[in-house]
Design a protein around this motif. Structure first.
Motif, PDB file in Angstrom:
ATOM      1  N   TYR A   1       9.616  -7.389  -8.965  1.00 20.66           N
ATOM      2  CA  TYR A   1       8.675  -8.213  -8.210  1.00 20.66           C
ATOM      3  C   TYR A   1       8.399  -9.495  -8.981  1.00 20.66           C
ATOM      4  O   TYR A   1       8.635  -9.595 -10.186  1.00 20.66           O
TER       5      TYR A   1
ATOM      6  N   ILE B   1       8.566  -9.261  -3.429  1.00 14.50           N
ATOM      7  CA  ILE B   1       9.387  -8.115  -3.790  1.00 14.50           C
ATOM      8  C   ILE B   1      10.849  -8.524  -3.644  1.00 14.50           C
ATOM      9  O   ILE B   1      11.225  -9.161  -2.649  1.00 14.50           O
TER      10      ILE B   1
ATOM     11  N   PHE C   1       5.171  -9.964  -0.054  1.00 12.68           N
ATOM     12  CA  PHE C   1       4.683  -8.602   0.134  1.00 12.68           C
ATOM     13  C   PHE C   1       3.744  -8.487   1.330  1.00 12.68           C
ATOM     14  O   PHE C   1       3.808  -7.512   2.086  1.00 12.68           O
TER      15      PHE C   1
ATOM     16  N   PHE D   1       4.383   0.922  -1.529  1.00 18.49           N
ATOM     17  CA  PHE D   1       3.414  -0.073  -1.060  1.00 18.49           C
ATOM     18  C   PHE D   1       2.054   0.116  -1.734  1.00 18.49           C
ATOM     19  O   PHE D   1       1.397  -0.872  -2.094  1.00 18.49           O
TER      20      PHE D   1
ATOM     21  N   LEU E   1       2.272  -1.388  -5.109  1.00 21.06           N
ATOM     22  CA  LEU E   1       2.330  -2.846  -5.058  1.00 21.06           C
ATOM     23  C   LEU E   1       0.965  -3.457  -4.743  1.00 21.06           C
ATOM     24  O   LEU E   1       0.643  -4.551  -5.218  1.00 21.06           O
TER      25      LEU E   1
ATOM     26  N   ASN F   1      -0.718  -6.185  -7.095  1.00 16.95           N
ATOM     27  CA  ASN F   1      -1.192  -7.442  -6.539  1.00 16.95           C
ATOM     28  C   ASN F   1      -2.636  -7.722  -6.938  1.00 16.95           C
ATOM     29  O   ASN F   1      -2.995  -8.860  -7.281  1.00 16.95           O
TER      30      ASN F   1
END
Length: 210
Positions: free
Chosen positions: A39, A48, A148, A198, A201, A205
């Motif tokens: 990423y 990503i 993303f 997800f 991520l 984030n």
């Protein structure tokens, strides 16, 4: 062609033997795989990286997939899978630079195979420009990066397509491309697999945005 042999397991992850790759996929034996998602963070936006599979792949040709991945052969350990990052993307990565999210069981069934994998899954913050990745033309057709927040919307069905940017081999040369993709353009890993990816991520984030 050299035959590949995998350690095989039952659903509880107990080792039950060693078998040839073809038989493993015919009979649906559980086996181990290495997955590494790269990423990037740019201007406050998380991206990503997806590889595009070659058109002559026996499974999921031309689809977007995990940045670097591969099976672990008999006797190998998860850290041995790091070779996939170097072989497929042409970059060097150390185990202590990667973020492990553990093992994700994933099953995929088609007319030609039963693929039951214990996926040893990692994330890696790639801080160099996308064009410094040199994908192996034998394995990969190209490399793309996907915002993303748009990827989430695509997968939950709130949008039907997204624009992505990347590099792809054309006449044996890497050229930059922008293209439009839909959900069907991504390898159909099971929903439970993508949920773990997800969720992780989202955490990444939040940390990088704070």
């Amino acid at each position: 062609m050299t035959k590949e042999f995998f350690d095989i397991f039952n659903a509880e992850m107990n080792h039950i033997g060693v078998e040839e790759r073809k038989v493993v996929h015919q009979k649906g034996y559980w086996h181990k795989a290495f997955h590494c998602w790269l990423y990037q963070m740019e201007n406050g936006m998380l991206y990503i990286l997806f590889q595009k599979r070659q058109q002559d792949k026996d499974t999921h040709p031309n689809l977007l997939d995990i940045t670097a991945a591969g099976h672990l052969t008999a006797g190998e350990h998860p850290e041995d899978g790091i070779r996939e990052v170097e072989e497929e993307l042409g970059i060097q990565v150390q185990l202590d630079e990667m973020e492990s999210v553990g093992v994700i069981p994933a099953s995929y069934v088609s007319d030609s195979l039963i693929d039951n994998e214990f996926c040893y899954t990692y994330f890696y913050h790639f801080k160099k420009p996308l064009e410094t990745i040199i994908p192996d033309p034998v394995e990969l057709a190209g490399i793309y990066r996907v915002p993303f927040h748009q990827l989430k919307s695509l997968f939950n069905g709130s949008i039907n397509s997204i624009n992505i940017f990347g590099y792809e081999y054309k006449n044996s040369k890497l050229v930059s491309l922008q293209t439009v993709v839909e959900r069907k353009d991504f390898v159909p890993h099971p929903d439970n697999y993508y949920k773990v990816i997800f969720d992780e991520l989202i955490k990444i984030n939040k940390v990088l945005s704070s």
